[in-house]
Design an enzyme around this catalytic site. Structure first.
Site, PDB file in Angstrom:
ATOM      1  N   GLU A 138    -112.756 -39.445 -15.165  1.00 48.22           N
ATOM      2  CA  GLU A 138    -111.932 -40.487 -15.772  1.00 48.22           C
ATOM      3  C   GLU A 138    -110.661 -40.639 -14.945  1.00 48.22           C
ATOM      4  O   GLU A 138    -110.111 -39.660 -14.451  1.00 48.22           O
ATOM      5  CB  GLU A 138    -111.573 -40.109 -17.209  1.00 48.22           C
TER       6      GLU A 138
ATOM      7  N   GLY B 179    -103.172 -23.912 -15.955  1.00 50.70           N
ATOM      8  CA  GLY B 179    -102.443 -24.730 -16.918  1.00 50.70           C
ATOM      9  C   GLY B 179    -102.770 -24.342 -18.344  1.00 50.70           C
ATOM     10  O   GLY B 179    -103.038 -23.171 -18.637  1.00 50.70           O
TER      11      GLY B 179
ATOM     12  N   CYS C 137    -115.866 -34.261 -21.734  1.00 52.57           N
ATOM     13  CA  CYS C 137    -117.031 -33.695 -21.035  1.00 52.57           C
ATOM     14  C   CYS C 137    -117.067 -32.173 -21.015  1.00 52.57           C
ATOM     15  O   CYS C 137    -118.015 -31.578 -21.510  1.00 52.57           O
ATOM     16  CB  CYS C 137    -117.080 -34.240 -19.616  1.00 52.57           C
TER      17      CYS C 137
ATOM     18  N   LEU D 152    -118.675 -38.961 -12.151  1.00 50.96           N
ATOM     19  CA  LEU D 152    -117.366 -39.594 -12.054  1.00 50.96           C
ATOM     20  C   LEU D 152    -116.351 -38.938 -12.987  1.00 50.96           C
ATOM     21  O   LEU D 152    -116.693 -38.387 -14.026  1.00 50.96           O
ATOM     22  CB  LEU D 152    -117.455 -41.085 -12.343  1.00 50.96           C
TER      23      LEU D 152
HETATM   24  C1  UGA Z   1    -115.362 -34.211 -15.568  1.00 51.31           C
HETATM   25  C2  UGA Z   1    -115.928 -33.884 -14.179  1.00 51.31           C
HETATM   26  O1  UGA Z   1    -114.877 -33.577 -13.284  1.00 51.31           O
HETATM   27  C3  UGA Z   1    -116.746 -35.041 -13.631  1.00 51.31           C
HETATM   28  O2  UGA Z   1    -117.344 -34.672 -12.403  1.00 51.31           O
HETATM   29  C4  UGA Z   1    -117.832 -35.395 -14.645  1.00 51.31           C
HETATM   30  O3  UGA Z   1    -118.596 -36.506 -14.201  1.00 51.31           O
HETATM   31  C5  UGA Z   1    -117.196 -35.729 -15.978  1.00 51.31           C
HETATM   32  O4  UGA Z   1    -116.423 -34.590 -16.428  1.00 51.31           O
HETATM   33  C6  UGA Z   1    -118.306 -36.058 -16.941  1.00 51.31           C
HETATM   34  O5  UGA Z   1    -119.147 -35.190 -17.198  1.00 51.31           O
HETATM   35  O6  UGA Z   1    -118.428 -37.212 -17.354  1.00 51.31           O
HETATM   36  P1  UGA Z   1    -113.252 -35.600 -16.459  1.00 51.31           P
HETATM   37  O7  UGA Z   1    -113.634 -35.139 -17.825  1.00 51.31           O
HETATM   38  O8  UGA Z   1    -112.898 -37.007 -16.228  1.00 51.31           O
HETATM   39  O9  UGA Z   1    -114.440 -35.277 -15.416  1.00 51.31           O
HETATM   40  O10 UGA Z   1    -111.988 -34.741 -16.041  1.00 51.31           O
HETATM   41  P2  UGA Z   1    -111.582 -33.677 -14.937  1.00 51.31           P
HETATM   42  O11 UGA Z   1    -110.770 -34.325 -13.903  1.00 51.31           O
HETATM   43  O12 UGA Z   1    -112.746 -32.900 -14.483  1.00 51.31           O
HETATM   44  O13 UGA Z   1    -110.644 -32.724 -15.817  1.00 51.31           O
HETATM   45  C7  UGA Z   1    -111.149 -32.063 -16.970  1.00 51.31           C
HETATM   46  C8  UGA Z   1    -110.087 -31.177 -17.573  1.00 51.31           C
HETATM   47  O14 UGA Z   1    -109.824 -30.047 -16.754  1.00 51.31           O
HETATM   48  C9  UGA Z   1    -108.730 -31.864 -17.768  1.00 51.31           C
HETATM   49  O15 UGA Z   1    -108.179 -31.489 -19.008  1.00 51.31           O
HETATM   50  C10 UGA Z   1    -107.894 -31.340 -16.612  1.00 51.31           C
HETATM   51  O16 UGA Z   1    -106.518 -31.369 -16.861  1.00 51.31           O
HETATM   52  C11 UGA Z   1    -108.426 -29.920 -16.502  1.00 51.31           C
HETATM   53  N1  UGA Z   1    -108.261 -29.313 -15.166  1.00 51.31           N
HETATM   54  C12 UGA Z   1    -108.876 -29.849 -14.082  1.00 51.31           C
HETATM   55  C13 UGA Z   1    -107.486 -28.174 -15.024  1.00 51.31           C
HETATM   56  O17 UGA Z   1    -106.922 -27.645 -16.010  1.00 51.31           O
HETATM   57  N2  UGA Z   1    -107.365 -27.599 -13.790  1.00 51.31           N
HETATM   58  C14 UGA Z   1    -107.977 -28.112 -12.697  1.00 51.31           C
HETATM   59  O18 UGA Z   1    -107.829 -27.520 -11.598  1.00 51.31           O
HETATM   60  C15 UGA Z   1    -108.753 -29.263 -12.840  1.00 51.31           C
END
Ligand code: UGA
Length: 471
Positions: free
Chosen positions: A158, A276, A283, A156
């Site tokens: 956040e 970005g 995580c 999941l």
């Molecule tokens: C992440 C994973 O996406 C989940 O599948 C996983 O369960 C979770 O970690 C975990 O291990 O508990 P999360 O940390 O909530 O989820 O956030 P993401 O949506 O994955 O984003 C992580 C970071 O990457 C953020 O700083 C976001 O801004 C950045 N990001 C994401 C980018 O810079 N570019 C993208 O294309 C996507």
């Protein structure tokens, strides 16, 4: 007819709490254990300690029927058939996952166990942790007949945690015995049979009764690796696109076009190709480091992950330099900051690139006026208010009299700001977008000098950036 199980969840952080309310939503009885008494008291009042869509509704829906909160792990071990360990696995000083909470919980379960129990790792843990839990149980004198250890990683995100849990791309159960498999299949039966999606009260999402999530049964070790490798792969995608964005910047191409062009190949996929200021959160940084350490420990060369981390660090520095080249000097400049959370839709600031950047600007003597729709309270603990660090009521207040406005978190509501108003209240209409959230042509129409990440600047903006602030 699906069977109701009694499930114990140890740890009510993001994963534990979301799993708890979602298991209750699937009709199971859930005993949620946390050693933090104040958190348990808050949860008993039906209050969610984290900002998460649908969490308050599900807490209210199941509070007085299917879910209870307690600090008593011993009692939960006696009553529950399955115990999910969802305690924190923070990064220790060496960069590895600190498993002391998992260790403590396993030992306590071992002391309290009375009949067969399935112990399931839900926290993100390095491969072999299930083996360690087994050893702890045996060392504490628990017979092998009385327990199984399984791994059921959680994917999941956040901000969309509840919907991700109930509408997953896949469910992974790492099991080394049939009795463990049987129990875990029952836990998820409402999702895998589609019965949950037939309910009118079901939380909406991508899954339907005709399009149910697949359940993969693997060994416990494979499940542990799936979790770490998934996060490391996603982080790698982000670092990859960030380097490509730097190439775009160098030649005057647009990374948004390039990402779309790459991502529409189904083998690559569109998601996680957003350039970005780098990834953050509780995580990715921790899991990439832990997975790298696991590889090292096993004698496997995985320098790729070093590069992923290096690119991620460098991306923040590049943005910092970009702001400097737009402002020429930092001292005394006022920067409006939009966003402090590590990503939009959450109040979480752990490992947030936005917070790191604000720190860097403060060190250079800038004045910051920051606004975040949800994360300001948390941010104020690590960046206390001062004459240089101010928290604004809204985005316009943050932008007032600013020499430049920085977008550091991808909150969707920033897209709908009144840009005409913004341009009038800023000292100079300069927007530097670290998330490529805003549309450059719209910004230019409102008279802004707009800079993104890997987005070609219009020729006159290049000049404006260069000569900005010259006497
Ligand atoms: C992440 C994973 O996406 C989940 O599948 C996983 O369960 C979770 O970690 C975990 O291990 O508990 P999360 O940390 O909530 O989820 O956030 P993401 O949506 O994955 O984003 C992580 C970071 O990457 C953020 O700083 C976001 O801004 C950045 N990001 C994401 C980018 O810079 N570019 C993208 O294309 C996507």
């Amino acid at each position: 007819m699906e069977e109701q199980l009694t499930i114990g969840i140890i740890g009510s952080g993001y994963v534990g709490l979301v799993a708890a309310v979602c298991f209750a939503e699937l009709g199971h009885y859930v005993i949620c254990v946390d050693s933090d008494e104040s958190k348990v008291a808050l949860l008993r009042q039906g209050k969610a300690p984290i900002h998460e869509e649908y969490l308050p509704q599900l807490l209210e829906r199941h509070q007085n029927g299917l879910i209870e909160f307690t600090t008593a792990l011993k009692e939960a071990t006696e009553r529950a058939q399955i115990l999910f360990i969802a305690v924190g696995t923070p990064q220790d000083h060496a960069g590895t996952a600190d498993l002391s909470y998992v260790d403590a919980v396993a030992s306590e379960i071992a002391r309290a166990i009375t009949g067969y129990r399935l112990i399931v790792e839900k926290s993100t843990v390095p491969v072999y942790t299930s083996e360690w839990i087994r050893r702890i149980m045996v060392r504490n004198g628990v017979s092998r007949e009385l327990f199984d250890v399984a791994s059921n990683p959680e994917f999941l995100r956040e901000g969309t945690a509840v919907a991700d849990f109930l509408h997953p791309d896949r469910i992974v159960i790492g099991v080394d015995s049939e009795r463990a498999a049987v129990l875990l299949r029952r836990v998820y039966a409402p999702l895998t049979t589609g019965s949950y999606y037939r309910k009118t009260s079901a939380i909406p999402g991508a899954r339907t009764p005709d399009h149910v999530p697949p359940l993969f049964e693997t060994s416990t070790k494979a499940a542990e690796i799936i979790k770490h490798a998934s996060n490391a792969f996603l982080a790698m995608k982000i670092s990859f696109i960030n380097v490509v964005s730097n190439i775009c910047e160098a030649v005057g191409a647009d990374i948004e076009q390039v990402s779309q062009g790459i991502g529409s190949d189904r083998r690559i996929g569109n998601s996680f190709l957003k350039a970005g200021i780098g990834y953050g959160g509780s995580c990715f940084p921790k899991d990439v480091a832990a997975f790298r350490y696991v590889a090292e420990h096993l004698g496997v060369e995985f320098g790729l992950l070093h590069e992923v981390e290096k690119v991620n660090r460098e991306q923040k520095k590049r943005f910092f330099r970009k702001v400097r080249s737009a402002l020429w000097t930092f001292r005394g400049k006022k920067l409006g900051v939009l966003g402090l959370a590590f990503k939009g839709g959450t109040d979480d600031i752990r490992e947030s690139p936005a917070i790191d950047l604000v720190r860097m600007f403060l060190e250079e003597g800038c004045m910051i006026s920051a606004y975040d729709p949800a994360a300001m309270e948390r941010a104020s603990y690590v960046l206390p208010s001062s004459t240089h660090m101010m928290y604004a009521e809204d985005a316009y207040e943050a932008a007032r009299d600013a020499d430049a406005l920085l977008v550091l978190t991808d909150w969707q509501e920033f897209i709908d700001l009144d840009f005409d108003r913004l341009s009038r209240i800023m000292r100079y209409p300069v927007v530097i977008d670290g998330r490529n959230l805003l549309d450059p042509s719209v910004m230019r129409r409102y008279g802004f000098t707009y800079l993104g990440v890997g987005r070609a600047a219009a020729p006159q903006e290049k000049e404006a950036t260069f000569f900005y602030n010259l006497p």
